[in-house]
Write an enzyme that holds these catalytic residues in place. Structure first.
Site, PDB file in Angstrom:
ATOM      1  N   GLU A   1      -5.999  18.354  40.513  1.00  0.00           N
ATOM      2  CA  GLU A   1      -7.027  19.244  40.936  1.00  0.00           C
ATOM      3  C   GLU A   1      -6.306  20.851  40.949  1.00  0.00           C
ATOM      4  O   GLU A   1      -6.871  21.765  40.982  1.00  0.00           O
ATOM      5  CB  GLU A   1      -7.689  19.042  41.935  1.00  0.00           C
ATOM      6  CG  GLU A   1      -8.623  17.831  41.932  1.00  0.00           C
ATOM      7  CD  GLU A   1      -9.453  17.256  42.977  1.00  0.00           C
ATOM      8  OE1 GLU A   1      -9.088  17.718  44.254  1.00  0.00           O
ATOM      9  OE2 GLU A   1     -10.558  16.904  42.891  1.00  0.00           O
TER      10      GLU A   1
ATOM     11  N   GLU B   1       0.960  -1.122   0.074  1.00  0.00           N
ATOM     12  CA  GLU B   1       0.012   0.029   0.067  1.00  0.00           C
ATOM     13  C   GLU B   1       0.937   1.151  -0.024  1.00  0.00           C
ATOM     14  O   GLU B   1       1.024   1.861  -1.017  1.00  0.00           O
ATOM     15  CB  GLU B   1      -0.963  -0.033   1.207  1.00  0.00           C
ATOM     16  CG  GLU B   1      -1.997   1.055   1.153  1.00  0.00           C
ATOM     17  CD  GLU B   1      -2.885   0.593   2.137  1.00  0.00           C
ATOM     18  OE1 GLU B   1      -4.172  -0.079   1.580  1.00  0.00           O
ATOM     19  OE2 GLU B   1      -2.877   0.996   3.316  1.00  0.00           O
TER      20      GLU B   1
END
Lengths: 107, 510
Positions: free
Chosen positions: B312, B69
């Site tokens: 956080e 390919e």
């Protein structure tokens, strides 16, 4: 016999002496030697003996016929069982209708 | 009298693709062909290239890449970003291309019968030339697409595969599927010729891309069933997150380490275990980040290296918070005893994050790892992805013989439990609950050790307070019920004075 102006260089790649290979060689030889002598030069390459050439030329299927000249190169595969088609795809039909060239242009 | 056990068992070739050999229980069938199937952009070519690259890098096995390919130039260029310098391997004779990609001049016209002997010859030539032990063919579908006589192509492919078997080369053949539910191969190339079939998938799940790998079939041997997530890491390639390969064999020492607080150590019966994971659960503001800080300070104070993943808060916020509790993160970091990794949970997917965290843990080699907080990650992940992440992380940390402390935020102020806990409570060795306790119009904080694997611990709910020095664990609450349920209620029979007296009495009630 007319002296052709066109000259074709054909390379036929086969993989050993299989029935298919032999058929392809015979069919092509018939075209070149009987139908258009002098207009056509053919080389048969057995890739079993020269695998590096197969890689370089990116041969995938056998038999593969490459029209190396005139450009652009084009290729067909198979045992060339239908020579009319071969002539058509390689655009060699021009040979038959081509008017006779002047002397001295051979080669 | 021959027993079946005398038969040679199927030999496996370790691929050295991270994680894959674990789910394949050893690797691919050695000297035999394997099919890798997947829809477009599932990572087939990367998998195939990595199969060869890992062979060259990890086990000195040379490889041949047959491309149907992409051109070799494209492949060389595309793989540079994954850290594979194919051109260099080619010049060293470790890698060879067989370029069967479509050429400009070969619009293939077939007249009469043909075969692919030329391809076979080229493949055999390349294998012999570099002494290849691995070979890849990428991808079959592209080859079929160029010839009209598909049965001939199928026949020829089988011939090539047979030939590779006799040469004892381990082959990986990729094939494109049209859709997930469809057949493995667009052209019905019989899967029976392959000894193993691998399926790669690329799902969209809860708005997140999720790549998975599945060993669909593996003839004559066992393997781990089902889909496993994988990710493609820059400079490294594919990494399979194989929970299956994990074994519960981590060491379980009885070495104790300090939690950073003498009082908490006492409650836990002498500190945390070194090879254990502690989950700290509490509502927002109950002191989880503080506990993390104490945990790190306690470790650094003993000369241990600590690693904190913060999802956080930023570095600056963490520094400021720690300063507020009398802990100087900057100094500890300068001493090389602390590394902070702060990241927004949204920055990367769970698979990539796990790989990143493992890498940091692997290079920094900490004695303690803290994650603040796991629940922040939960909100950016699918339930399944999160569970796999947590399992992967806990097992990895335990295998490093490292102490871990994770925090988890409960969604409600009072009581409650989060999904995080539902997923990981059985994986962690200890659970500490921090809870608000509302008593007569006042918010107080309570702490209890809910579980501590392999050790006795105090069962009371202790009151604790937070000030500029950190947290201080006080006396147990007495005669109050319903704290964990979020509905504290004083015992009914007692008078007000008795109740207050009983509340902070130091001795256990009889």
């Amino acid at each position: 016999m007319d002296i052709r102006m066109n000259r074709y260089e054909l390379e036929l790649y086969i993989a050993g002496q299989t029935p298919v290979s032999r058929r392809a060689v015979a069919n092509l030889r018939k075209l070149c030697e009987r139908d258009m002598p002098d207009a056509c030069r053919m080389v048969v390459i057995d890739i079993l003996e020269r695998p590096a050439v197969a890689e370089e030329k990116k041969i995938l299927a056998t038999p593969t016929l490459i029209r190396a000249y005139p450009p652009p190169p084009c290729r067909i595969i198979g045992d060339m069982s239908d020579m009319e088609k071969v002539v058509f795809y390689l655009d060699m039909s021009a040979v038959e209708t081509m008017p006779a060239p002047r002397e001295g242009e051979k080669q | 009298m021959k027993k079946t056990t005398d038969r040679p068992s199927l030999a496996k070739l370790p691929t050295h693709i991270p994680g894959f050999d674990l789910i394949a229980m050893g690797g691919l069938p050695k000297g035999r062909p394997t099919l890798v199937s997947g829809t477009s952009s599932t990572g087939k070519t990367v998998f195939a290239v990595q199969f060869l690259a890992a062979g060259i890098i990890e086990s000195g096995q040379n490889g041949v890449f047959v491309t149907f390919e992409e051109s070799p130039d494209d492949i060389r260029m595309n793989m540079i970003s994954l850290g594979w310098d194919i051109a260099a391997w080619e010049s060293e004779g470790k890698w060879a291309f067989v370029d069967a990609s479509p050429q400009d001049d070969d619009e293939i016209t077939a007249i009469g019968t043909f075969d692919l002997a030329a391809l076979l010859v080229r493949v055999e030539h390349a294998v012999r030339q570099i002494g290849a032990e691995r070979i890849v063919m990428d991808t079959l579908g592209s080859l079929f697409g160029r010839f009209t006589d598909r049965s001939a192509i199928r026949r020829e492919i089988l011939r090539i595969l047979r030939s590779l078997k006799t040469m004892n080369v381990t082959a990986l053949v990729t094939s494109e599927r049209r859709d997930e539910s469809g057949p493995l191969d667009r052209f019905g190339a019989e899967t029976f010729v392959f000894d193993a079939v691998i399926i790669l998938r690329n799902h969209l799940e809860d708005e997140k891309r999720r790549r998975t790998i599945e060993i669909f079939k593996y003839r004559g041997t066992t393997h781990h069933q089902g889909e496993y997530p994988f990710t493609i890491v820059p400079e490294e390639g594919i990494a399979v997150l194989s929970l299956a390969g994990m074994e519960l064999k981590q060491q379980s020492g009885d070495i104790r380490i300090t939690s950073g607080s003498q009082a908490l150590d006492d409650i836990c019966g002498g500190g945390f275990f070194r090879d254990s994971i502690v989950l700290v659960s509490g509502a927002t503001g109950t002191g989880k980040t503080l506990m993390t800080t104490e945990f790190i300070q306690g470790g650094a104070g003993n000369g241990e290296k600590c690693l904190l993943f913060a999802f956080e808060e930023s570095r600056e916020q963490l520094f400021r918070n720690a300063r507020g509790w009398g802990v100087d993160y900057e100094r500890i970091e300068a001493e090389g005893k602390l590394r902070l990794v702060c990241e927004y949970p949204e920055v990367s997917g769970m698979e990539d994050r796990l790989i990143m965290m493992k890498k940091v843990i692997g290079t920094f080699k900490p004695d303690r790892v803290a994650v603040d907080s796991l629940s922040a990650l939960e909100r950016v992940s699918s339930v399944k992805g999160f569970r796999e992440f947590v399992i992967g992380l806990t097992s990895f940390i335990k295998h490093q013989e490292t102490a871990g402390l994770f925090t988890s935020t409960t969604p409600t102020l009072m009581g409650g439990e989060s999904i995080t806990e539902a997923h990981i409570s059985t994986l962690t060795d200890s659970i500490i609950l921090l809870r608000y306790v509302e008593l007569y119009g006042e918010m107080r904080r309570g702490l209890t050790v809910l579980k501590m694997r392999g050790s006795q611990h105090a069962k009371n709910i202790f009151e604790f307070t937070i000030d500029g020095q950190g947290f201080h664990i006080g006396k147990p609450f007495h005669n109050i019920s319903g704290i964990l349920a979020g509905m504290p209620a004083a015992g009914a029979a007692l008078q007000e004075v008795d109740r207050l007296d009983a509340l902070f009495r130091s001795e256990e009630r009889p």
